[in-house]
Design a protein around this motif. Structure first.
Motif, PDB file in Angstrom:
ATOM      1  N   SER A   1      13.562  43.505  -2.823  1.00  0.00           N
ATOM      2  CA  SER A   1      12.237  43.366  -3.410  1.00  0.00           C
ATOM      3  C   SER A   1      12.250  43.772  -4.890  1.00  0.00           C
ATOM      4  N   ILE A   2      12.954  44.858  -5.201  1.00  0.00           N
ATOM      5  CA  ILE A   2      13.078  45.273  -6.603  1.00  0.00           C
ATOM      6  C   ILE A   2      13.848  44.210  -7.379  1.00  0.00           C
ATOM      7  N   GLN A   3      14.902  43.690  -6.786  1.00  0.00           N
ATOM      8  CA  GLN A   3      15.688  42.653  -7.475  1.00  0.00           C
ATOM      9  C   GLN A   3      14.823  41.450  -7.846  1.00  0.00           C
ATOM     10  N   LYS A   4      13.898  41.093  -6.961  1.00  0.00           N
ATOM     11  CA  LYS A   4      13.019  39.951  -7.260  1.00  0.00           C
ATOM     12  C   LYS A   4      12.053  40.312  -8.391  1.00  0.00           C
ATOM     13  N   GLY A   5      11.586  41.559  -8.400  1.00  0.00           N
ATOM     14  CA  GLY A   5      10.741  42.022  -9.501  1.00  0.00           C
ATOM     15  C   GLY A   5      11.477  41.943 -10.827  1.00  0.00           C
ATOM     16  N   LEU A   6      12.759  42.301 -10.801  1.00  0.00           N
ATOM     17  CA  LEU A   6      13.569  42.248 -12.020  1.00  0.00           C
ATOM     18  C   LEU A   6      13.725  40.806 -12.486  1.00  0.00           C
TER      19      LEU A   6
ATOM     20  N   ARG B   1      22.240  35.739  -1.964  1.00  0.00           N
ATOM     21  CA  ARG B   1      21.137  35.880  -2.926  1.00  0.00           C
ATOM     22  C   ARG B   1      20.994  37.293  -3.461  1.00  0.00           C
ATOM     23  N   GLU B   2      21.644  38.249  -2.821  1.00  0.00           N
ATOM     24  CA  GLU B   2      21.674  39.605  -3.356  1.00  0.00           C
ATOM     25  C   GLU B   2      22.494  39.569  -4.654  1.00  0.00           C
ATOM     26  N   HIS B   3      22.221  40.496  -5.578  1.00  0.00           N
ATOM     27  CA  HIS B   3      22.951  40.399  -6.844  1.00  0.00           C
ATOM     28  C   HIS B   3      24.415  40.757  -6.658  1.00  0.00           C
ATOM     29  N   LYS B   4      24.725  41.525  -5.617  1.00  0.00           N
ATOM     30  CA  LYS B   4      26.134  41.710  -5.224  1.00  0.00           C
ATOM     31  C   LYS B   4      26.159  41.844  -3.709  1.00  0.00           C
ATOM     32  N   PRO B   5      27.230  41.394  -3.062  1.00  0.00           N
ATOM     33  CA  PRO B   5      27.233  41.435  -1.597  1.00  0.00           C
ATOM     34  C   PRO B   5      27.050  42.856  -1.066  1.00  0.00           C
ATOM     35  N   VAL B   6      26.319  42.966   0.033  1.00  0.00           N
ATOM     36  CA  VAL B   6      26.066  44.275   0.619  1.00  0.00           C
ATOM     37  C   VAL B   6      26.928  44.401   1.867  1.00  0.00           C
ATOM     38  N   ARG B   7      27.550  45.552   2.011  1.00  0.00           N
ATOM     39  CA  ARG B   7      28.445  45.722   3.167  1.00  0.00           C
ATOM     40  C   ARG B   7      27.601  45.764   4.451  1.00  0.00           C
TER      41      ARG B   7
ATOM     42  N   VAL C   1      18.948  49.780 -13.821  1.00  0.00           N
ATOM     43  CA  VAL C   1      18.683  49.797 -12.389  1.00  0.00           C
ATOM     44  C   VAL C   1      19.913  50.254 -11.627  1.00  0.00           C
ATOM     45  N   ASP C   2      19.664  50.971 -10.566  1.00  0.00           N
ATOM     46  CA  ASP C   2      20.748  51.342  -9.658  1.00  0.00           C
ATOM     47  C   ASP C   2      21.266  50.072  -8.994  1.00  0.00           C
ATOM     48  N   GLU C   3      22.567  49.984  -8.798  1.00  0.00           N
ATOM     49  CA  GLU C   3      23.119  48.718  -8.286  1.00  0.00           C
ATOM     50  C   GLU C   3      22.784  48.472  -6.814  1.00  0.00           C
ATOM     51  N   ASP C   4      22.352  49.488  -6.082  1.00  0.00           N
ATOM     52  CA  ASP C   4      22.063  49.285  -4.667  1.00  0.00           C
ATOM     53  C   ASP C   4      20.575  49.194  -4.356  1.00  0.00           C
ATOM     54  N   VAL C   5      19.752  48.802  -5.321  1.00  0.00           N
ATOM     55  CA  VAL C   5      18.319  48.718  -5.050  1.00  0.00           C
ATOM     56  C   VAL C   5      18.041  47.590  -4.064  1.00  0.00           C
ATOM     57  N   ASN C   6      16.896  47.707  -3.397  1.00  0.00           N
ATOM     58  CA  ASN C   6      16.582  46.709  -2.374  1.00  0.00           C
ATOM     59  C   ASN C   6      16.201  45.370  -2.997  1.00  0.00           C
TER      60      ASN C   6
END
Lengths: 616, 465
Positions: free
Chosen positions: B187-192, B428-434, B180-185
């Motif tokens: 919703s995708i992260q929850k699917g993962l 809750r994001e897998h990495k902090p978003v700027r 997965v691309d590290e900057d996915v939204n």
């Protein structure tokens, strides 16, 4: 599928519709096995605008529909295992009359009705067992069910060996790891396909007390379907329209349309960004008042309310004690949260106490036996597949004893239970503050879409700052919010009428009557006597399909559930009652069910039957 | 006789065995018995001990205290119909925040058709798709979407967020690998998360990094070929990234997909209805054959200006979700009037393909203009209708930046341009978003209005930052 008795006589089934001034009678002849070609039946229903009757009785909308329904395609075939036609004692019994229902709903009758309440003599446990029934399956039926299932599987495997399955194959992906589990695709191709026509049936009308099915036929044993262009009008015992708010006319629809014109269809933004309006805030306040708590938060999808908020409330060091029959959305939410999940037997307080006691005393084994940060009990108000009602007073007592928190999913029970329609909390006269998290959906009783969570202001503020759905998902559409707002105000009596109260009473009366009549017929039903979700056990996989198909030929639409949605043993038909149903509609349905269960051998119950006629 | 013989035999065994062996074996026996009994007894607590523990147990409160100043609690109030202009907190603003790319929210034709549909079907569908929640409008929309995309099957969900979040775990299971691309939204992260597969993140839009990771995986596979045979591999990317506004390098990803036998899932929530000459998304724009992509998913809460989402793909793939997509099976179906709105939007797509060019030209214009901010830095593709504005001079931490941007947004709204900060649940994001201001371009904006907005944001940001 048994021998079809083609020789049996056809019968005249009549629908009578009237608005009180005059009646129009039309009929459709249906014979067993074959539906005659080019037989048409014309239906007329008179519509009168919603009128408020002087004695405060419920207004009823009657639809004027002049539609020619061609009933030419053999889209639905009746399945009979025993000879003999449908024997109604007289024509009247085989019909239903909305006009009479109108009379039945009058004030005098409603006075007689008493909402169910604990009378204080029995203990909660005794009362629960008195009102809830989970009759055991007869041994020979159990054996037959397993045999039937294995036979189905063996036939499926032979089928798979002998014939090349007519399914889409993957193109240009040679050498890839197969995408699907072998058993899963086998099951859907060779077992589910045989009864595929019983699910996902398209409709083309309001899912109200009646619905119109778009007829479809299959020419290749369920691989694909083709529309015949005809339509079949059915009595709707399948939709979650508990209070009958699914309607294309009337106050709810009018106000929703007006709101759509005023505010548009969507906001294209989440609540946190640019999707927060006074409409949402008002709905949240009304929901909080409705539930009797401080605050509430609303979301655009009921499924997501569970799946996206449970992870916000729980963490890996928490314990969740979850009922084994909980809905998939709760299970998904718990999975996403990473908390330790322990399952207890359905509605068993003993098992719940055992799990709680172990949780408190032995701590988290993954964390070296340290105590859990918090313990959450997750239950539903009405369990949608079982028709049973949560044992709330006992759970509240246990929750207090073990200092756990309680998450109550009222998806099916809000609106449909309790003298004020406020769910199981209202039904048991419990204090809503004893339930820490009140969750519910707007899809069912309110005839809209979405979900809510209600509780203390502290909880809701926390959710506003941490809920996935609140932060990322789209804000609810204005007409959808308006439908909820209007129907909720009607239920609460804020509109100054007692339409809402009458609807609640009508549903409760329908439920008791329907359940008692079913018991009298001798079929096995599950669940609580006041639950409008009525599962009727048919056990055998093949019978699920047979019952649904046969009932469709008699113009009744129902829902079936089998493995994997239920255990292999417990194939069932589920009826969902509605306040929109009249006694005559229910009588018609019950007579047909009686006949069908006689023919297909569904009268499994060994309980004594009430010899007296059931009073409505 | 035999009994006596056996007895003698046993006796001789005992006599012939050395003593130390006997002692050892007896000890072993005792240990085994002790272990068995001990385990069965466990750490059993007496009733009194249990009662004491229950009495002593003090759980944490259900939820922690929420800071009353929490940025997500301070939501703005929209007081008008959302369109090119919107009234926010009492200020009439030019709207640069709603994801109403094609301006369909203001379209009366779509509204009329939706209202007509309401008059036929009522508001709610009162049931999941399996249980009489399927209306002919749903089937119609699915057919139309499949036709529009030139694929075999489409499947409609009732919530944009749940679309891709349900689609991924319908295929990917425990033991599978998802790149997965590290900057996915989110919703995708929850699917993962729901799939419970092994997740491998690669650098944002960096096909080289993905290739490196795939090669590493190949090495592992050679070591364990048996496992490799059973491990499904997926690649999940977005067409236009919600969190960055950038386009994915689709042709390169497709090449890698072929080489390493991955299954490619593409989320086109923003790119559907905005890119390409007919609005068919990034595949049309970059001229990639849609058969190369296994599954395309998109929300309908952007360019189509309604609610819900859909997945399209081959019959073989998409059909599977009808029995395995949790958000599809267990949720009530999309309200018919909103479904009709999507059909009407598709009608417009097909009838007036020039709207896509208009949007793209405008997006480019906005891009060129917004590059000129002195204190804000633009990110996003020139064609993307979603663009991010970051603080040009990076501050120490994201929190300070977020506070500054919130100030900018507040002042802009006061002065008549609605821009909002992109909302994230940072922890809750897998990495902090700027933190950034997220700009959404609306086709109906004129060049003058864009210039006006530019001037205003420029003056506000120079003042605040």
């Amino acid at each position: 599928m048994g021998n079809l008795d083609d020789a049996s006589a056809g019968f005249e089934q009549s629908y009578v519709h009237s608005n009180g001034n005059g009646s129009v009678k039309s009929s459709t002849p249906i014979s067993n096995g074959h539906i005659p070609n080019h037989t048409t039946f014309v239906e007329q229903r008179q519509k009168s605008d919603e009128q408020q009757q002087q004695n405060g009785e419920e207004t009823e909308e009657q639809l004027l529909r002049l539609k020619e329904l061609k009933f030419s395609a053999p889209a639905y075939t009746e399945i009979r295992t025993r000879s003999g036609g449908l024997n109604f004692k007289n024509a009247e019994e085989g019909s239903y009359h909305p006009a009479n229902g109108h009379v039945e709903k009058s004030g005098k009758r409603s006075d007689k009705f008493k909402p169910s309440q604990a009378d204080g003599i029995l203990s909660a446990e005794q009362e629960h067992y008195q009102k809830t029934s989970f009759e055991d399956v007869p041994l020979h039926t159990a054996c037959l069910t397993y045999l039937g299932f294995y036979l189905l599987m063996i036939l499926g495997y032979i089928n798979q060996l002998l014939f090349v399955p007519k399914v889409a194959t993957e193109k240009a992906r040679d050498g890839y790891v197969t995408l699907y589990d072998a058993f899963e695709s086998f099951y859907s191709r060779y077992v589910y396909r045989r009864v595929r026509d019983c699910w996902n049936r398209p409709i083309c009308s309001v899912p109200g007390d009646e619905l119109i099915l778009k007829d479809r036929v299959t020419d290749d044993y369920g691989w694909s379907f083709r529309f015949t262009g005809t339509e079949t009008r059915c009595l709707n015992l399948g939709s979650y329209n508990y209070l009958g708010f699914a309607s294309a006319t009337g106050r709810c629809a009018d106000e929703s349309e007006q709101r759509a014109r005023e505010k548009g269809l969507a906001y294209c933004s989440s609540r946190c960004e640019l999707g927060n309006t006074q409409l949402h805030i008002d709905l949240e306040r009304l929901t909080a008042r409705y539930c009797g708590v401080e605050d509430a938060i609303v979301f655009g999808m009921g499924f997501a309310t569970n799946a996206l908020n449970l992870p916000a409330l729980l963490g890996p060091k928490c314990l969740v004690v979850s009922d084994e029959k909980n809905h998939a959305s709760i299970i998904l939410g718990l999975r996403l949260s990473g908390a330790t999940t322990k399952v207890f037997k359905h509605n068993s307080m003993k098992d719940l106490e055992r799990v709680l006691r172990n949780g408190v005393c032995y701590g988290n084994p993954k964390d070296g036996g340290k105590p859990y940060k918090k313990i959450l009990i997750c239950v539903e108000g009405i369990f949608s597949m079982e028709g049973s009602i949560v044992r709330l007073p006992e759970i509240i007592a246990l929750k207090k004893k073990y200092k756990a928190y309680l998450y109550l999913d009222e998806a099916h029970s809000v609106g449909s239970m309790g003298p004020n329609g406020r769910g199981v909390v209202d039904y048991f006269k419990a204090d809503p503050k004893d339930v820490d998290i009140l969750m519910g959906t707007f899809t069912k009783s309110f005839g809209s879409a979405g979900g809510y969570i209600a509780g203390t202001k502290k909880l809701i503020d926390y959710l506003r700052a941490n809920s996935h759905a609140h932060c990322y998902a789209g804000s609810i559409s204005p007409p959808i919010v308006q439908q909820i707002y209007t129907s909720m105000s009607i239920i609460m009596g804020d509109d100054g009428t007692n339409t809402g109260r009458n609807k609640i009473q009508q549903l409760a009366r329908n439920t008791r009557y329907f359940r008692r009549r079913l018991a009298q017929i001798g079929v096995i039903t599950y669940g609580h006597e006041d639950s409008p979700v009525v599962p009727m056990l048919v056990y055998l996989f093949s019978k699920i399909g047979a019952v649904i198909r046969t009932l469709t030929t008699r113009h009744i639409a129902v829902v079936g559930a089998g493995f994997p949605a239920t255990p292999i043993m417990e194939g069932r038909i589920r009826f969902c009652l509605s306040a929109a149903h009249t006694k005559e509609q229910l009588d018609y349905a019950l007579d047909v069910i009686d006949d069908v269960s006689e023919n297909l051998g569904l009268k499994y119950s060994r309980k004594p039957r009430d010899p007296n006629p059931i009073e409505y | 006789m035999i009994g006596i013989q056996l007895f003698n035999e046993i006796g001789s065994i005992f006599r012939n065995t050395p003593t130390f062996a006997l002692v050892l074996e007896t000890l072993l026996l005792i240990t085994v018995v002790w272990l068995l009994l001990h385990k069965r007894g466990g750490r059993r607590l007496t009733k009194e001990q249990q009662e004491y523990l229950i009495d002593q147990y003090e759980p944490e409160p259900l939820v922690g205290e929420t800071d009353p100043e929490h940025p997500l609690l301070r939501t703005r109030l929209v007081q008008s119909k959302v369109g090119k202009r919107v009234v926010v907190d009492g200020h009439d603003c030019l709207n640069l925040a709603s994801h109403n790319y094609l301006g369909f929210l203001e379209d009366n034709e779509i509204l009329e058709e939706a209202c007509k549909c309401l008059r036929k079907y009522g508001v709610g569908s009162c049931g999941p798709r399996g249980f009489y929640g399927t209306m002919d409008v749903h089937l119609d929309l699915e057919d139309r979407l499949a036709n529009f995309m030139g694929l075999e099957e489409a499947i409609v969900y009732s919530y944009g967020f749940s679309t891709v979040a349900s689609a991924i775990p319908a295929y990917a299971k425990r033991g599978d690998i998802i790149f997965v691309d590290e900057d996915v939204n989110f919703s995708i992260q929850k699917g993962l998360d729901a799939s419970r597969s092994t997740i491998v993140y690669f650098k944002h839009n960096d096909a080289k990094d993905l290739e490196r990771l795939l090669q590493e995986q190949e090495k592992r596979d050679i070591k364990n070929p048996k496992k490799a045979q059973k491990t499904r591999r997926f690649l999940v990317v977005e067409g236009i990234y919600m969190n960055t506004g950038e386009l994915c390098p689709l042709p390169e990803l497709v090449a890698l997909r072929k080489q390493y036998k991955l299954r490619l899932f593409l989320d086109e929530t923003i790119s559907f209805g905005t890119l390409g000459s007919h609005g068919r998304g990034i595949t049309e724009y970059l001229n990639v054959d849609r058969d190369e992509i296994d599954l395309i998913s998109a929300g309908m809460e952007g360019s189509m200006a309604t609610i819900g989402g859909f997945c399209v793909g081959s019959h073989f793939i998409a059909e599977h979700q009808r029995l395995s997509g949790l958000g599809y099976i267990f949720s009530a179906s999309l309200p018919p009037m909103l479904t009709q709105a999507a059909i009407s939007a598709l009608d417009r797509f097909e009838r007036e393909p020039q709207i896509f060019e208009q949007l793209q030209t405008l997006s480019q214009f906005v891009h060129n203009q917004f590059q000129g901010f002195t204190k804000l830095q633009l990110r996003g593709d020139k064609l993307s209708p979603v663009k991010h504005l970051y603080v040009a001079q990076a501050r120490d931490n994201f929190e300070t930046e977020a506070k500054l941007l919130a100030k900018v947004a507040d002042k802009c709204i006061e002065k008549g341009v609605a821009v909002v900060q992109a909302a994230y649940l940072q922890d809750r994001e897998h990495k902090p978003v700027r933190p950034s201001l997220r700009i959404a371009v609306n086709r109906l904006l004129t060049n003058d209005e864009v210039l006006e907005a530019f001037k205003l944001i420029e003056s506000v940001s120079s003042e605040v930052l």
